[in-house]
Design an enzyme around this catalytic site. Structure first.
Site, PDB file in Angstrom:
ATOM      1  N   ASP A   1      -2.808 -10.668  -2.490  1.00  0.00           N
ATOM      2  CA  ASP A   1      -3.356 -10.195  -1.208  1.00  0.00           C
ATOM      3  C   ASP A   1      -4.836  -9.816  -1.421  1.00  0.00           C
ATOM      4  OD1 ASP A   1      -2.095  -8.823   1.545  1.00  0.00           O
ATOM      5  OD2 ASP A   1      -3.878  -7.780   0.813  1.00  0.00           O
TER       6      ASP A   1
ATOM      7  N   HIS B   1       0.821  -1.226   0.000  1.00  0.00           N
ATOM      8  CA  HIS B   1       0.000   0.000   0.000  1.00  0.00           C
ATOM      9  C   HIS B   1       0.855   1.277   0.000  1.00  0.00           C
ATOM     10  CE1 HIS B   1      -3.680  -2.194   0.465  1.00  0.00           C
ATOM     11  NE2 HIS B   1      -3.324  -2.717   1.630  1.00  0.00           N
TER      12      HIS B   1
ATOM     13  N   ASP C   1      -4.496 -12.821   3.364  1.00  0.00           N
ATOM     14  CA  ASP C   1      -5.761 -12.356   3.927  1.00  0.00           C
ATOM     15  C   ASP C   1      -6.943 -12.637   2.992  1.00  0.00           C
ATOM     16  OD1 ASP C   1      -4.612 -10.525   2.223  1.00  0.00           O
ATOM     17  OD2 ASP C   1      -4.647  -8.854   3.641  1.00  0.00           O
TER      18      ASP C   1
ATOM     19  N   HIS D   1      -6.326  -7.295  -0.522  1.00  0.00           N
ATOM     20  CA  HIS D   1      -6.424  -5.856  -0.805  1.00  0.00           C
ATOM     21  C   HIS D   1      -5.681  -5.517  -2.095  1.00  0.00           C
ATOM     22  CE1 HIS D   1      -6.660  -6.227   3.680  1.00  0.00           C
ATOM     23  NE2 HIS D   1      -7.699  -5.426   3.468  1.00  0.00           N
TER      24      HIS D   1
HETATM   25 ZN   LIG Z   1      -4.071  -7.194   2.673  1.00  0.00          ZN
END
Ligand SMILES: [Zn+2]
Length: 333
Positions: A178, A141, A265, A180
């Site tokens: 991931d 991120h 995740d 995200h």
């Molecule tokens: Zn994540």
């Protein structure tokens, strides 16, 4: 004894990049990105009789400012150092975003970058066939000048730039599974046609980016590929995404090195994610990624831990990945 196989890359071991200092990045009580989350995996790798003979554990140091500066601005690097080292209380929020830091976070984040660059060097110098970095804080991120989403320095993005600077590669693939979207990695390479960014993730979900119409800009148009999946999607959608979109894209791009933003995740029963991948899904994904690596990149592939907040899932999925690499290697021999 097959001398060619013995002397070739396929006979080599997998480098595991881990250091106890990663535990010093303190995120406070009840934080999902905590130092305990990967301990179960590390203990298993150190003791499992099947895996143990196939792994090496190289040591590594802190990344230099120059290496971190391949991606991040000097101002941002300085900000992280200042905000972390001046702390008088146990933890605080990094001023750029939703990331908890503690006194040691700057140094630990430098070490996390040191782990990925050592992983790259191990593979490039022929000491390991492939690698898996178990480091924290995670990175995908983080943008050039902003830490967010538990991330401080973008480990995978720095590894890509390091590969280009030190080894002259022009075609690097980053695969991000991931749960995200890796907004930081996408942002860093959005107009770059030398690094292909592929992400498959949940939508709608944090951080909100990663729609399929985000494909890159300028020279980089067509070098960003996003697949977003609805809550509840599982192995079927995951593997279909890799087969129907990543494989054809790589037939054109022909990557020389593969970096994987390996967050767990998206595993079923994660604390944060709402996708339903199983250990078998990670196995199948690894078979696909290893085949791409074998075809175009002389097997060069480095997995780098991102999220994943259920220690048992993190252990089982990473072990599934490592066992898949090992069994593919044995077949190749
Ligand atoms: Zn994540």
């Amino acid at each position: 004894m097959n001398l060619i196989a013995e002397s070739g890359r396929s006979a080599l071991k997998i480098a595991i990049l881990y250091d106890e200092q990663f535990l010093l990045h303190d995120t406070g009580p009840n934080h999902p990105e905590n130092s305990e989350r990967m301990l179960s995996a590390i203990n298993f790798l150190k003791n499992d009789s099947k895996l143990k003979p196939n792994l090496i554990w190289p040591s590594f140091g802190y990344a230099s400012i120059d290496v971190i500066n391949l991606v991040h601005s000097k101002e941002y690097i300085h900000l992280v150092k200042q905000e972390s080292e001046k702390l008088t209380k146990l933890t605080a929020k990094l001023s750029t975003g939703d990331t908890v830091i503690s006194k040691h976070s700057y140094q630990v984040a430098r070490k996390s970058v040191g782990a990925v660059t050592e992983g790259v060097d191990q593979i490039m110098k022929g000491k390991a066939s492939s690698g898996f970095v178990f480091s924290r804080p995670p990175g995908h991120h983080a943008t050039k000048d902003r830490g967010m989403g538990f991330c401080i320095f973008n480990n995978v993005a720095i590894a890509a730039k390091y590969l280009q600077m030190k080894y002259g590669f022009n075609r690097i693939l980053i695969v991000d599974f991931d749960v995200h979207h890796g907004n930081g990695t996408q942002d860093i390479f959005y107009s770059d046609n030398t690094v292909f960014y592929f992400s498959i993730h949940q939508h709608p979900f944090y951080p909100g980016t990663g729609r399929p119409d985000e494909k890159g800009s300028g020279e980089g148009y067509g070098y960003t590929l996003n697949i977003d999946l609805p809550k509840g999607a599982g192995d079927k959608e995951f593997i279909h995404g890799l087969k129907s979109q990543l494989i054809p894209a790589m037939e054109k791009f022909k990557p020389e090195f593969i970096l994987v933003s390996a967050g767990f995740d998206a595993h079923e029963n994660d604390l944060l994610g709402q996708l339903e991948y199983s250990n078998n899904g990670y196995k199948k994904a690894t078979e696909i990624l290893s085949t791409i690596a074998q075809k175009y990149a002389s097997n060069r592939i480095l997995f780098v831990l991102e999220g994943g907040y259920e220690p048992t899932n993190l252990r089982e999925a990473s072990v599934s990945i490592l066992n898949t690499i090992i069994s593919k290697k044995i077949k190749a021999d």
